[in-house]
Structures are given as C-alpha cells and as structure tokens.
Design an enzyme around this catalytic site. Structure first.
Site, PDB file in Angstrom:
ATOM      1  N   ASP A  59      -6.031  -2.169  10.771  1.00  0.00           N
ATOM      2  CA  ASP A  59      -6.686  -1.265   9.823  1.00  0.00           C
ATOM      3  C   ASP A  59      -5.585  -0.476   9.105  1.00  0.00           C
ATOM      4  O   ASP A  59      -4.413  -0.508   9.492  1.00  0.00           O
ATOM      5  CB  ASP A  59      -7.691  -0.349  10.539  1.00  0.00           C
ATOM      6  CG  ASP A  59      -8.714   0.247   9.570  1.00  0.00           C
ATOM      7  OD1 ASP A  59      -8.488   0.191   8.343  1.00  0.00           O
ATOM      8  OD2 ASP A  59      -9.750   0.770  10.034  1.00  0.00           O
ATOM      9  N   HIS A  60      -6.001   0.244   8.094  1.00  0.00           N
ATOM     10  CA  HIS A  60      -5.109   0.958   7.176  1.00  0.00           C
ATOM     11  C   HIS A  60      -4.058   1.810   7.917  1.00  0.00           C
ATOM     12  O   HIS A  60      -4.399   2.780   8.577  1.00  0.00           O
ATOM     13  CB  HIS A  60      -5.990   1.881   6.346  1.00  0.00           C
ATOM     14  CG  HIS A  60      -5.431   2.225   5.019  1.00  0.00           C
ATOM     15  ND1 HIS A  60      -6.089   1.996   3.857  1.00  0.00           N
ATOM     16  CD2 HIS A  60      -4.259   2.772   4.673  1.00  0.00           C
ATOM     17  CE1 HIS A  60      -5.376   2.384   2.842  1.00  0.00           C
ATOM     18  NE2 HIS A  60      -4.247   2.870   3.308  1.00  0.00           N
TER      19      HIS A  60
END
Ligand code: NOJ
Length: 764
Positions: free
Chosen positions: A280-281
C-alpha cells in the site's frame, strides 16, 4: 474484425526488442524467463516501482523514467491521452516492456454505484458482479488495466471509516461478494480488453484495527483469523484475483508489509497465490516508523524478503534494492521472483500481445470522457434501489402518496457530492441525482416538494476543517452562513405546510473514508437538533439516512415514523430513493452489518462465540454477560430489513435428521408474500453447532437466497446442507467437521429464525 484490429495494433506497437529475440510469445513461462534473463539489475528494480501520478514526480520525469525502463506501472492516471504517451515511452525503453495503469475503482468508475456497504445490502450477487463488470468496461475504455479492489476487509467496528468501502461483518457474505467482484472485474480472463485485473485488499485483517482507529495495530488469535477474517481474501484469490494489496497494519506484532508468515507461508505456499503482491501507499517506508527497520536498507530488505513485489509510491526499493542484491543481502532469486510476478501480470493483462489493448488509438479517444453516453445509469438505478434498507415503517408511513405535499429537509437532501460516497473514482458530482432532484422528478405534475437545508451536516469547525482537508479537489463541507436557529426556523415553518417530512440526514461522505475514524456513532449535534425540532411539529417524520457505517440511532428509532438506510447510493441515488419512497419499488435490502445501540456496545457482530454466561434476561444482577445500562443486543441485527410486503416464512422441514459425511440434508421452507404488492426478500440460512472441540459461534450464515414473489405468491425453497458447510478451524487450524448435533436456522434476518435439528454421523 475486432481481433484483426487488435492484431494489427499489436504488430504496430509491440517493441521489436521484445519480439525479436523472445521465444514464442504464446509460451508465457519461456517468454518471461527469456525476458528476465535479458534484464539488467536496474531494469528489474524498475519493474517493481508503482508510481503515483500527481504525486511528487512531475509527469515529464515519469515519461523519462519509463523510457529508461525504470517504472513498472502507475496509478491515478485515468484517461487514454494521458496513458498513451507513457506507454509509448515504456515501449521506447531498451527492452520495450509495457507498463500497466491502475486506479482505485471501488464502486464504479464513471458510473458511481452505491458504496460497498450498499452493494452488500442488496445480497444480490449477480447484480453486484454486474456493477463490477460495468466498472471494468468503463475503466478499460479509459485505458486502465487494474483496480485496487475489491476491498474485502471484514469490519466489526463501525468507528473505522473504511467500513463503508467493504461489504460488512460476515465472512460468508463478504466471501461471496469478493468472488463476484473479481468475476465482474476480470471476466473469464483479465486479458479481455473490456476487463481489468482485480487486486484484492487489504491483506490482511485491516478491518480489525484496534478501536476502529485507522492504521492502528491488529492483534488476533489464529482461530479468529482463519475462521472470520481471512476467508474473503481467500475467496477473491480462488476466484482468480490477479493481485493482492498488502495492508498498512501490523498483524500480531509484525507489519503486514514485512510479514513473511502472511505473504509467503500463508498467501504463496498455503493458498498457492501466483499473482502480484503490491504494497500500500508508502508502506515500505512506514516499516521505519513501525520500528521494525532501523533504516531504509533494512526496510527494503524486509519487504522484499517477506514477499512484497511492487512498491506503491515508495522510493526505498529503487534506492536500496540494487545494492542489497549486489551485496547478496537480498538473493538474486528473491528479486527475480518478484519481477517475474510483475511480468506475468503484464502478460496476463495481455499487454505483451498489445500494450495498447485498453488505451486504443488516439482517433478513437472519447471527445468528452464525462459524456452522458458513457454512463450506465439504468444499471446504477437498479443497483441503488436494491441497496436501500427499510429499517422502520410505523403505520405504513411509506410509501408516500404522489399527490402529497412533502417537506424535504436536511443537509444531505441536495448534496451531489455526498451521493457519490468516498472512493468514487472519476465519478462527477454534477452528474449525481440528489434526493431533491429525484423526488421532484417523481412528483412532477402531482404533489408538491418543499425544501430547506434545516441544519449543516455539522457545526463543529474542527470537523469541518478535517473534512475539507481530506484531499478532495475542493472543499466539500461548506456551511450555510445563517445561524443554526434561522435554518431550523425555516425548516420548521416549511414542515408546518406539509403532509409529511422527509429528513435527509447522516454523514458527509468524508466522515466515512480512509483515516476518518469516529468516536461517536450518532448523528452530529446540528442534525439531532433539527430532527427534534421536526418531530415537535407532529408531522409524520421519515428519515432518509446517508452514511457509510452503522450509526447509533436510539432516538431516531423511537421517534421517526419510517427510516430508510440509503448509504451513499451513487449517481442515480436520488431517483432510486424516490422510487422506494413513493412505492415504485418495494425495498428489499438487508443489513450486511449489525447496528449497535451505542459506541460502548461495539463490537455487536451477530456471529460471536458462545459464552459460559450468556446474557439471560431476568433478575438484574444475575451475573450474565451484559452492559447493565442499556438493552443487550444490536439495535438492528445483521440480515435485517423490512419490505412493503408481508413476507412469511414457514418452519424448516428436513429431508433427514441424520447425515453421513458423504450425504446431504435438504431443508425446505415455504416463503409467502402475503402483502398487496410484488417484492423481494432474502431467505437466510444459519447453522449452529451444538458442541465441538473449540467454541463455535452462536450461529453462522451458510447460505441465502434472494427471492422475488408476486403479491400473494408462495414458493417452496430448498437448501442443501453438506458436510463442507459444517467444517470449521479446530485448535490446530485444520478445517474439519466433527460429528454431533447441529441446528439449522432459517429467517429473514439473523435474529428472527425458526430452527430444526440434525446430526452429523461419524465417518464409518
Ligand atoms: C491507500 C489506500 O489504503 C489503498 O486502499 C489505496 O488503494 C491506495 N492508497 C492507492 O490509492
């Protein structure tokens, strides 16, 4: 014809470097192995970079990096004229490896469907699959290849803002939806130019963050994990999801992004996942803040060794991996495996055959990406109608008469952006039909619609600031300049002229979003004051709720004449809600998540484990499990939802009272629509295991059927119970069934059930 065109495109655009030396493109493993063999270390690391468009790197620089073969994929670039030059640049790179384009397509792309909780409330698996198919059709037509969806995190804590995005609290229902979404996005094959690849998220257990506070830790017993939280991810993967996005949370002391047990032992080895794993980011950098890595080098090493393939919006892989591999701290084989997964993904997307299969030719680009003709409004309206859940309807307040004078009041009555809900992809607020617009259209030429805002969503300046800083492209909560009293007075005066009040209240969409965790679950004070003032008029009061999580609605339940839960119902929401309010459509939604009475009662999920001292009503102070200040049990249970029809379900009949493990028992019930109009409902089948080697839940949903019946129609329905439905994870995490007595319970919600008993016999 279409195939010929694609072939021509492929011949035109596939890099000669790729085609020349490679073995047959039809042999995936030989083709990819050959390609890998020709890549430099830097090119390999480049394939693991998933770059955010609109992030720190300017677009010109991204194009340069692509032409140098140093980027594997992007996200947030969503139109063909933007994606085309990037793909062209990638094809100019030494090996001409195409990039793929991803985006968060969560509940629709151009056509915004209801949010996840709304989709789930329909319990209509085919319709949900269709919504994902349409999202894929629209996204692929914009040149996109992959979505970061479905979000299948089980949520039992409505304080968590991302509850809105998922499909509720139940492992079986969420698993069914997870598989349907994957089928809808990918079709039979993600290389289909009208489909996109699904990346299921957030692996794993993201919905169980402590206290419902986003990004918080998760600490969970293996039994609970296997039994309740992991099945939906598994279902998506078994349905063929090409990607998995790793959760931002820790799982039992180790961040998911560095969790070898999670990503390697469980996902790859036990489950046999063959696709791509995405962080994820910024999650690799977050390993430093979690405190499991002392520096960037350590963080990159941990992530790649655990099994994180592509790094999303994170610089540590490109900074650290080349040296880590050169020094032998990360084995070449580990890097090669990660890169192979990325190349396989591109292959499976059909991009080696035709890198422009979704981007198409410039001359075919839509003149207006937001053109009405590109929307699927009829599907959105049908889906939205079936996502609405009727929670109360005293004295048949609903449906309303079309010749009535209706006072439509509330901060959400005419808010286009809030119809969309969060994660609305490229949905355009101006294309959303508000409730006001929907009711006006429904009443045209007949009754009268009066409208007032009545109150701001909230008067709390701190909350307004928070909501307006959530990275939307414009402030979304713009309070009315008048005093609260002036707004109330106007609303009450209007209500006095009406036959009935419809109050559109709830949460601004940002309140049910990533990072938007709440400590309260009631309506904001401004809206509570509005409802009390409206109630005081003595007019019938209908609440139309717009929110992305279960709310605590004690006062509302006691005081409203009708309550319709509409979640955020999407681009056609206003029409869909009006269809139900005026009886054009009979509501059939059922809650996919329990509604608590108060925050203190969380969690309130229905399938909790059995207790030695379950709550037993009777004398107070009887030392049974309860909160002594308020009634026990949810305000509205899982599976609950009313209809304008009166559905009656007979007691279940079994074809046998005993079954051998290789036999089945048939359960039959008769469902009757005793009401005056056609309608649909959901017959739900729960199982209760009387005694087992580990504690089993009170009940578990194991099957359901959504049934439409004409007025007065009765239909016999039968369900089959087989041994696989009786299995559970035992203390050594084996998925087993144990002989003994079970109860099968059938109902139109999880509480009001009728049951029959049967026995599973031991294996001979
Ligand atoms: C962070 C979110 O947690 C994830 O769900 C999303 O896919 C990425 N950002 C990309 O937008």
């Amino acid at each position: 014809m279409k195939c010929l065109r694609q072939f021509a495109l492929a011949a035109l655009f596939v890099s000669p470097a790729l085609l020349a030396a490679a073995p047959s493109i039809d042999d995936r493993s030989a083709f990819i192995a050959d390609l890998l063999g020709r890549m430099t270390l830097e090119e390999k690391v480049g394939q693991l970079r998933l770059i955010s468009i609109g992030g720190d790197m300017p677009r010109e620089r991204i194009v340069e990096e692509m032409a140098a073969g140093r980027i594997g994929a992007t996200f947030n670039s969503v139109v063909r004229p933007d994606n085309r030059p990037m793909q062209e640049a990638a094809l100019r790179s030494r090996l001409g490896i195409p990039v793929f384009f991803a985006y968060d397509i969560i509940h629709g792309h151009r056509t915004t469907f209801p949010i996840g909780l709304g989709l789930a409330s329909s319990w209509d698996i085919e319709a949900i699959e269709n919504s994902a198919r349409i999202a894929a059709l629209e996204a692929s037509a914009d040149g996109l290849d992959m979505t970061f969806a479905p979000t299948v995190d089980i949520s039992r804590d409505p304080r968590w803002g991302r509850t809105s995005e998922g499909f509720g609290e139940d492992p079986y229902l969420v698993s069914r939806i997870a598989a349907a979404m994957v089928r809808g996005f990918q079709g039979k094959d993600p290389s289909d130019p009208q489909r996109i690849m699904a990346s299921v998220k957030h692996f794993a257990l993201y919905g169980a963050v402590e206290g419902g506070r986003d990004y918080n830790v998760v600490d969970m017993s293996p039994l609970r994990m296997y039994q309740d939280y992991l099945p939906p991810y598994r279902a998506a993967i078994d349905a063929g999801a090409g990607g998995v996005m790793v959760a931002l949370n820790a799982v039992n002391g180790v961040p998911a992004s560095a969790n070898k047990w999670l990503l390697d032992d469980l996902l790859r080895r036990q489950w046999g996942f063959k696709g791509v794993v995405l962080s994820d980011h910024g999650a690799i950098t977050e390993l430093l803040r979690h405190g499991v890595a002392a520096d960037g080098r350590e963080a990159a090493r941990l992530a790649i060794s655990a099994g994180v393939g592509m790094s999303m919006a994170d610089t540590l892989y490109d900074q650290e991996l080349p040296a880590l591999v050169r020094s032998g701290a990360v084995a070449q084989s580990v890097l090669d495996e990660a890169v192979t997964h990325v190349l396989n993904t591109k292959y499976d997307l059909g991009l080696f055959h035709d890198p422009f299969r979704r981007i198409g030719r410039a001359e075919d680009d839509p003149a207006d990406v937001n053109a009405e003709s590109r929307l699927h409004r009829a599907d959105a309206r049908a889906m939205a109608r079936d996502s609405l859940v009727l929670l109360e309807n005293r004295g048949d307040t609903l449906p309303l008469r079309k010749n009535a004078t209706v006072a439509l009041i509330g901060p959400l009555a005419d808010s286009q952006v809030d119809m969309l809900g969060s994660w609305s992809a490229v949905g355009v607020a101006e294309q959303a039909v508000t409730l006001r617009q929907g009711m006006e259209a429904a009443l045209a030429g007949q009754g009268k619609l009066l409208h007032a805002v009545g109150a701001n969503v909230t008067d709390d300046a701190r909350v307004i600031d928070y909501l307006n800083q959530l990275n939307w492209d414009r402030p979304e909560v713009v309070p009315d300049k008048r005093t609260p009293q002036a707004m109330l007075d106007e609303a009450v005066a209007l209500a006095a002229q009406a036959d009935v009040i419809v109050a559109a209240v709830g949460e601004a969409r940002g309140m049910s979003h990533e990072s938007s965790s709440r400590t309260r679950l009631d309506l904001p004070d401004s809206q509570q004051a509005l409802l009390r003032a409206l109630k005081a008029t003595g007019k019938p009061l209908v609440l139309v709720l717009m929110n992305g999580r279960p709310l605590a609605l004690g006062w509302e339940k006691d005081n409203a004449d009708a309550i319709l839960e509409t979640w955020y119902s999407g681009i056609e929401g206003g029409h869909a809600i009006a269809d139900v309010l005026f009886g054009e459509h009979n509501p059939s939604g059922k809650l996919p998540i329990s509604f608590p009475r108060s925050v203190g009662q969380i969690p309130t999920y229905y399938n909790h484990l059995r207790l030695g001292r379950p709550y037993t009503p009777g004398t107070p102070g009887n030392y049974t499990s309860q909160y002594f200040e308020e009634a026990t049990g949810p305000l509205y249970p899982f599976g609950y939802g009313l209809s304008y029809s009166d559905f009656q379900l007979s007691a279940p009949k079994l074809s046998a009272e005993r079954m051998h493990p290789d036999q089945r028992i048939r359960v039959s019930v008769t469902l009757k629509n005793a009401g005056p109009r056609p309608g649909a409902t959901v017959v739900q089948l729960y199982l209760h295991d009387e005694a087992a080697s580990v504690i089993r839940p009170e009940k578990e949903l194991k099957a359901f059927r959504r049934v439409k019946l004409e007025a007065g129609e009765a239909r016999e329905l039968s369900f089959e119970i087989d041994e696989s439905m009786l299995r559970f994870f035992d203390a050594s995490l084996q998925h087993v069934s144990e002989p003994g007595a079970f109860r099968v319970q059938l109902g139109l919600d999880s509480q009001a059930v009728q049951e029959a008993r049967f026995e599973l016999l031991p294996r001979p």
